[in-house]
Design an enzyme around this catalytic site. Structure first.
Site, PDB file in Angstrom:
ATOM      1  CG  ASP A 285      43.644  30.233  41.476  1.00 54.74           C
ATOM      2  OD1 ASP A 285      43.259  30.503  40.340  1.00 54.74           O
ATOM      3  OD2 ASP A 285      44.787  30.459  41.878  1.00 54.74           O
TER       4      ASP A 285
ATOM      5  CD  GLU B 116      45.052  25.665  37.286  1.00 57.48           C
ATOM      6  OE1 GLU B 116      46.283  25.648  37.338  1.00 57.48           O
ATOM      7  OE2 GLU B 116      44.401  26.671  36.989  1.00 57.48           O
TER       8      GLU B 116
ATOM      9  CG  ASP C  31      42.762  28.341  34.379  1.00 56.39           C
ATOM     10  OD1 ASP C  31      42.918  28.592  35.590  1.00 56.39           O
ATOM     11  OD2 ASP C  31      43.709  28.271  33.583  1.00 56.39           O
TER      12      ASP C  31
ATOM     13  CB  ILE D 142      43.026  33.251  38.634  1.00 55.76           C
ATOM     14  CG1 ILE D 142      41.875  33.769  39.472  1.00 55.76           C
ATOM     15  CG2 ILE D 142      43.925  34.417  38.209  1.00 55.76           C
ATOM     16  CD1 ILE D 142      42.301  34.520  40.722  1.00 55.76           C
ATOM     17  CG  ASP D 143      45.390  30.938  32.097  1.00 54.66           C
ATOM     18  OD1 ASP D 143      45.893  29.865  32.457  1.00 54.66           O
ATOM     19  OD2 ASP D 143      45.718  31.545  31.066  1.00 54.66           O
TER      20      ASP D 143
ATOM     21  CB  THR E  77      48.157  31.866  39.268  1.00 50.74           C
ATOM     22  OG1 THR E  77      47.047  31.084  38.827  1.00 50.74           O
ATOM     23  CG2 THR E  77      47.955  32.197  40.729  1.00 50.74           C
TER      24      THR E  77
ATOM     25  CG  ASP F 242      45.966  26.182  30.887  1.00 49.68           C
ATOM     26  OD1 ASP F 242      45.780  27.058  31.747  1.00 49.68           O
ATOM     27  OD2 ASP F 242      46.757  25.235  31.034  1.00 49.68           O
TER      28      ASP F 242
END
Length: 380
Positions: A54, A79, A153, A155-156, A158, A303
């Site tokens: 991330d 994020e 974002d 890695i949405d 996660t 997001d």
């Protein structure tokens, strides 16, 4: 704007390469998962994980955009905090350095001296991906980089990335969970109004190559600015009069009152449950669901910004659910209820400043939005 889109597609693919690499190195991956705490924690989950992937992805995107568009430097939001704690309890600020060797040296301090893993990550960060063929040369939009901001974002979903369950995707079918739910989201908004004007979504784990069994990704993109609306996905087909019932994707933890209210317009077999906020909006973009409804304030600007731009390009959008329910006429589409991305909530702290506090509805067709708002009025 064409240059910016090309850059974001390129860094999105670089990000996907890093995400795939971190999953391939199992001992590294297991070592690096850390639980978020304090103001950075998402209250919806018992555990909300942050991985080095991330942080590295976010800082890599931030670095590459700043290099090409320095006027955007102060408006590239992500994020994650770029502070990471290594095995010795030392806090390290993760950044992308000028050279691959310098980045590898920095990452080695996070990786407890693991030079091999650090070098692999640094190479992925500094190596340009294969050329992504997108026809953007004719894309002329009267916006300057100095007018724009970015939400990342890295890695949405996660949790799905960490669990790592593999699914073989089929065209036209929604798969509710698995590695494919993990997405890289890069959204561009107007600083003056907060409107989303460009979005890039990269799905690193779309399919496996039959020859080498390595993962291959897929990217989606859209631009929506005034009369210019272009998207990599096609517009929704018009429904015939005989077609009845909407399909709505929800979180499995959604309120029972919402599920019951939506059953009246969907039918119980057309309420679908899936993981990942970005993934659920992507399902709407792809036409696998007509809408995504969320009554909680558990999603954030990072997001929704990127997929919101794609939906706008398709004639849809993402609205604040609470604001929409307060409108006197649920049959009227009010642009003021669309989510914006430029202003934090001054009465909140940490990540909560950027939450979508009224919940949301992501939709492709305004008539379907009206049906959903009408069904939910007086129920929440």
């Amino acid at each position: 704007m064409a240059d910016l889109l090309r850059l974001l597609l390129r860094v999105g693919e670089k990000a996907a390469n890093v995400a795939r690499l971190c999953r391939q190195e199992a001992p590294l991956f297991q070592l690096l998962v850390q639980e978020k705490t304090g103001e950075d924690k998402n209250k919806k989950f018992v555990q909300d994980f942050k991985t080095l992937a991330d942080v590295v992805i976010q800082e890599m995107i931030r670095h590459d955009v700043r290099v090409q568009f320095p006027e955007m430097a102060g408006f590239i939001h992500g994020e994650e905090s770029n502070m990471f704690e290594n095995g010795l309890g030392e806090s390290v600020t993760v950044t992308v350095c000028a050279t691959e060797e310098e980045t590898a040296k920095l990452l080695a301090t996070v990786l407890d001296g693991d030079q091999t893993a650090a070098s692999l990550l640094a190479r992925a960060i500094h190596q340009d991906p294969a050329t992504i063929e997108v026809s953007t040369d004719s894309l002329t939009i009267p916006l300057k980089p100095s007018e724009l901001g970015i939400w990342i974002d890295p890695i949405d979903a996660t949790s799905q990335y960490i669990k790592g369950r593999e699914e073989v995707l089929e065209e036209g079918r929604l798969f509710p969970s698995g590695l494919h739910c993990a997405l890289v989201l890069i959204g561009v908004y107007l600083r003056s109004t907060g409107e989303p004007v460009m979005g890039v979504i990269n799905q690193p784990f779309n399919n496996k190559d039959s020859a080498d069994r390595g993962w291959r990704g897929k990217h989606y993109w859209g631009v929506s600015c005034g009369s210019i609306n272009i998207c990599s996905e096609s517009r929704p087909r018009n429904r015939s009069e005989g077609q009845r019932g909407l399909s709505v994707v929800l979180s499995s933890s959604e309120k029972q009152a919402v599920k019951e209210a939506l059953t009246s317009v969907c039918g119980p077999d057309k309420l679908i449950y899936a993981s990942g906020a970005g993934h659920k909006i992507l399902c709407v973009i792809q036409g696998l669901a007509d809408a995504y409804v969320l009554s909680e304030e558990s999603t954030f600007k990072w997001d929704s910004c990127a997929p919101h731009a794609l939906l706008r390009a398709l004639g849809g959008g993402v609205v604040d659910l609470a604001m929409s329910l307060q409108q006197s006429d649920s049959g009227a589409q009010d642009p003021s209820t669309e989510l914006t991305y430029h202003l934090p909530r001054t009465d909140r702290k940490g990540a909560e400043r950027w939450a979508n506090h009224g919940g949301l509805v992501a939709y492709r067709d305004s008539s379907q939005l009206r049906s959903i708002i009408g069904a939910l009025k007086g129920k929440l």
